[in-house]
Design an enzyme around this catalytic site. Structure first.
Site, mmCIF file in Angstrom:
data_model
loop_
_atom_site.group_PDB
_atom_site.id
_atom_site.type_symbol
_atom_site.label_atom_id
_atom_site.label_comp_id
_atom_site.label_asym_id
_atom_site.label_seq_id
_atom_site.Cartn_x
_atom_site.Cartn_y
_atom_site.Cartn_z
ATOM 1 N N GLU A 177 0.867 -1.185 0.000
ATOM 2 C CA GLU A 177 0.000 0.000 0.000
ATOM 3 C C GLU A 177 0.897 1.227 0.000
ATOM 4 O O GLU A 177 1.846 1.310 0.785
ATOM 5 C CB GLU A 177 -0.912 0.035 1.234
ATOM 6 N N ASN A 235 -4.382 5.079 -2.076
ATOM 7 C CA ASN A 235 -5.573 5.621 -1.424
ATOM 8 C C ASN A 235 -6.193 6.733 -2.258
ATOM 9 O O ASN A 235 -5.488 7.616 -2.755
ATOM 10 C CB ASN A 235 -5.203 6.179 -0.044
ATOM 11 N N GLU A 267 -7.886 2.271 -3.028
ATOM 12 C CA GLU A 267 -8.535 2.127 -1.718
ATOM 13 C C GLU A 267 -9.380 3.368 -1.446
ATOM 14 O O GLU A 267 -8.868 4.480 -1.424
ATOM 15 C CB GLU A 267 -7.486 1.972 -0.613
ATOM 16 N N ASP A 297 -11.775 0.731 2.195
ATOM 17 C CA ASP A 297 -10.796 0.904 3.277
ATOM 18 C C ASP A 297 -11.528 1.140 4.596
ATOM 19 O O ASP A 297 -12.660 1.613 4.605
ATOM 20 C CB ASP A 297 -9.934 2.130 2.932
ATOM 21 N N GLU A 354 -5.974 -4.788 8.417
ATOM 22 C CA GLU A 354 -4.927 -3.774 8.591
ATOM 23 C C GLU A 354 -4.609 -3.590 10.065
ATOM 24 O O GLU A 354 -5.407 -3.937 10.932
ATOM 25 C CB GLU A 354 -5.281 -2.446 7.924
HETATM 26 P P1 C2E Z 1 -5.125 3.861 5.696
HETATM 27 O O1 C2E Z 1 -5.235 3.896 4.216
HETATM 28 O O2 C2E Z 1 -6.159 3.087 6.429
HETATM 29 O O3 C2E Z 1 -3.653 3.345 5.983
HETATM 30 C C1 C2E Z 1 -3.291 2.596 7.101
HETATM 31 C C2 C2E Z 1 -2.638 3.448 8.154
HETATM 32 O O4 C2E Z 1 -2.321 2.622 9.260
HETATM 33 C C3 C2E Z 1 -1.310 4.053 7.714
HETATM 34 O O5 C2E Z 1 -1.165 5.272 8.416
HETATM 35 C C4 C2E Z 1 -0.303 3.041 8.233
HETATM 36 O O6 C2E Z 1 0.987 3.592 8.413
HETATM 37 C C5 C2E Z 1 -0.942 2.692 9.559
HETATM 38 N N1 C2E Z 1 -0.558 1.365 10.030
HETATM 39 C C6 C2E Z 1 -0.207 0.288 9.309
HETATM 40 N N2 C2E Z 1 0.042 -0.781 10.101
HETATM 41 C C7 C2E Z 1 -0.170 -0.368 11.367
HETATM 42 C C8 C2E Z 1 -0.079 -1.015 12.645
HETATM 43 O O7 C2E Z 1 0.249 -2.192 12.785
HETATM 44 N N3 C2E Z 1 -0.397 -0.254 13.741
HETATM 45 C C9 C2E Z 1 -0.766 1.066 13.640
HETATM 46 N N4 C2E Z 1 -1.043 1.718 14.748
HETATM 47 N N5 C2E Z 1 -0.862 1.704 12.446
HETATM 48 C C10 C2E Z 1 -0.568 0.990 11.329
HETATM 49 P P2 C2E Z 1 -0.666 6.580 7.684
HETATM 50 O O8 C2E Z 1 0.397 6.251 6.695
HETATM 51 O O9 C2E Z 1 -0.389 7.599 8.739
HETATM 52 O O10 C2E Z 1 -1.942 7.000 6.864
HETATM 53 C C11 C2E Z 1 -3.115 7.395 7.512
HETATM 54 C C12 C2E Z 1 -4.240 7.561 6.545
HETATM 55 O O11 C2E Z 1 -4.003 8.652 5.647
HETATM 56 C C13 C2E Z 1 -4.442 6.355 5.609
HETATM 57 O O12 C2E Z 1 -5.152 5.365 6.289
HETATM 58 C C14 C2E Z 1 -5.212 6.979 4.468
HETATM 59 O O13 C2E Z 1 -6.577 7.068 4.757
HETATM 60 C C15 C2E Z 1 -4.632 8.371 4.422
HETATM 61 N N6 C2E Z 1 -3.647 8.422 3.327
HETATM 62 C C16 C2E Z 1 -2.369 7.991 3.293
HETATM 63 N N7 C2E Z 1 -1.806 8.215 2.091
HETATM 64 C C17 C2E Z 1 -2.772 8.795 1.325
HETATM 65 C C18 C2E Z 1 -2.825 9.269 -0.031
HETATM 66 O O14 C2E Z 1 -1.869 9.172 -0.808
HETATM 67 N N8 C2E Z 1 -4.020 9.819 -0.448
HETATM 68 C C19 C2E Z 1 -5.109 9.904 0.360
HETATM 69 N N9 C2E Z 1 -6.224 10.460 -0.136
HETATM 70 N N10 C2E Z 1 -5.093 9.477 1.629
HETATM 71 C C20 C2E Z 1 -3.945 8.921 2.118
HETATM 72 MG MG MG Z 2 -5.567 2.605 2.824
HETATM 73 MG MG MG Z 3 -7.270 1.757 6.465
#
Ligand code: C2E
Ligand code: MG
Ligand code: MG
Length: 402
Positions: A177, A235, A267, A297, A354
């Site tokens: 991802e 995403n 996603e 998602d 996830e």
């Molecule tokens: P998401 O798409 O649900 O991504 C999963 C989030 O959970 C990611 O946070 C990831 O780093 C985190 N994560 C993964 N494994 C674990 C784990 O074992 N424990 C915990 N506590 N967290 C875990 P991240 O990278 O901070 O991203 C947060 C959200 O921001 C994403 O949730 C997504 O909704 C959004 N996002 C990230 N990149 C993009 C993007 O390029 N475009 C858009 N529109 N949204 C994005």
């Molecule tokens: Mg995601």
């Molecule tokens: Mg997610």
């Protein structure tokens, strides 16, 4: 500052190349040249030294601690004022390193492709401006404006990190991802939760998706050349799906990057109340027709998830991490996961859990029949260039225990 007063270090694992660089530097008049065969040794030498070095010349591809990790140490511990990267790596990696160095407030004097020569070295050194080390700044609570976001998009400050998705049954790596990180100069790395809502509000999030998709396709191609053929999830904010032109734009972009939409899963998360349901459904259906996978998602957190499932041609369901967390000790979480997996099964959707953080969560979700795992227990999100090495060393927990 004259060359003779410069304190420099050469970090390079290849003995011959290191010695050659040192000789070039001495020939140019640099008196004090330290050497180290990898990042870890260099950090050991430099930590505890009274003042920072002036310039470090470092390779990126090194054992024990690679150059990217080393540059992070150099920046965070203020071990040197400036860095020159000497590397044979491809330009997308070098660009990511450049952005990171800038974000940390480190002077990056240049990137020299190998083989290096003394003229290129001299030209990098001539750019060095000795100054007080920039103080560490935390980005966590920093304010930013819409202009900062626009500028960041223009300047390539938004970088895709990648988190692996692996099969519960076989341990095999199935995909990644893409998760955006903002390397904001002078402010460090800003996580998406801090700027995505603002981008959505300002209508910039579609541009971000295109940036991430382009970087992701670049890595998919690079990994495939190394024998790792995987899918990638990107995403997409529900808000940009009201633009009817987006399906064609994403399709063209993937094709122009020499990839196939079937390698990409979009996603979709509900971020706000869907205002224009008909348009969104039209766009999603067209994306699916063009071959993109569609994943729902954070399943279970949006208010109309169930309704969406019946209307949209989704191919995958991601159980939200809030349910995975503590599932081994929380019967209510287990019930929700069970229901979600059952529904996915009936609708013939692939399932991903996830936020799998512990062995107990891994064992439980696996026993419940979930197909794919994503979470810190497997790996944290990482820069794309680290992925091939991670794939090489990854072992499913069951295999690792044998
Ligand atoms: P998401 O798409 O649900 O991504 C999963 C989030 O959970 C990611 O946070 C990831 O780093 C985190 N994560 C993964 N494994 C674990 C784990 O074992 N424990 C915990 N506590 N967290 C875990 P991240 O990278 O901070 O991203 C947060 C959200 O921001 C994403 O949730 C997504 O909704 C959004 N996002 C990230 N990149 C993009 C993007 O390029 N475009 C858009 N529109 N949204 C994005
Ligand atoms: Mg995601
Ligand atoms: Mg997610």
């Amino acid at each position: 500052m004259g060359l003779s007063e410069c304190n420099v270090m050469v970090v390079e694992d290849h003995d011959f190349q290191r010695r050659t660089t040192v000789r070039f530097l001495k020939d140019l008049g640099v008196k004090s040249v330290l050497e180290a065969a990898n990042g870890r040794k260099a950090v050991n030498i430099l930590t505890g030294r009274g003042r920072p070095l002036d310039i470090i010349f470092c390779d990126l591809d090194m054992p024990e601690m690679d150059g990217v990790e080393f540059i992070r140490h150099v920046a965070e511990e203020q071990l040197s004022q400036a860095v020159v990267v000497v590397s044979a790596m491809e330009s997308s990696i070098l660009h990511a390193v450049e952005t990171m160095a800038k974000a940390y407030g480190l002077q990056l004097l240049g990137v020299i492709p190998k083989p290096l020569d003394s003229q290129k070295l001299a030209s990098c050194i001539s750019k060095f401006q000795p100054k007080e080390i920039i103080r560490k700044q935390s980005a966590a609570r920093d304010e930013f404006t819409v202009e900062d976001l626009r500028h960041g998009l223009k300047e390539g400050e938004f970088i895709a990190y990648f988190q692996p998705k692996v099969s519960f049954a076989t341990g095999e790596m199935k995909g990644v991802e893409a998760l955006v990180r903002w390397f904001r100069p002078g402010h460090g790395m800003v996580p998406p939760a801090q700027f995505i809502p603002e981008m959505e509000h300002e209508g910039l999030v579609a541009h971000l998706t295109e940036v991430l998709l382009t970087q992701t396709c670049g890595y998919l191609k690079a990994w495939a050349l190394m024998g790792h053929v995987v899918t990638a999830s990107v995403n997409v904010s529900m808000l940009c799906l009201t633009d009817v032109g987006i399906a064609d734009r994403l399709h063209d972009l993937v094709k122009e990057s020499d990839c196939d939409p079937r390698q990409i899963i979009l996603e979709v998360t509900e971020t706000e109340v869907m205002t224009d349901v008909a348009k969104v459904l039209n766009v999603l259906a067209r994306l699916r027709l063009k071959g993109f996978g569609l994943s729902i998602d954070d399943f279970g957190t949006g208010y109309s998830s169930l309704q969406q499932l019946s209307n949209v041609p989704f191919t995958e369901l991601k159980v939200d991490q809030s349910f995975v967390k503590d599932s081994p000790t929380q019967p209510r979480h287990r019930t929700i996961i069970e229901a979600s997996l059952g529904l996915a099964h009936k609708l013939k959707l692939k399932t991903v859990a996830e936020g799998v953080e512990t062995r107990a969560e891994w064992d439980l979700l696996k026993s419940m029949g979930c197909q794919t795992a994503q979470g810190y227990f497997v790996a944290r999100p990482m820069p794309g260039h680290q992925m091939p090495a991670w794939i090489q060393m990854w072992q499913a927990p069951e295999a690792a225990c044998l």
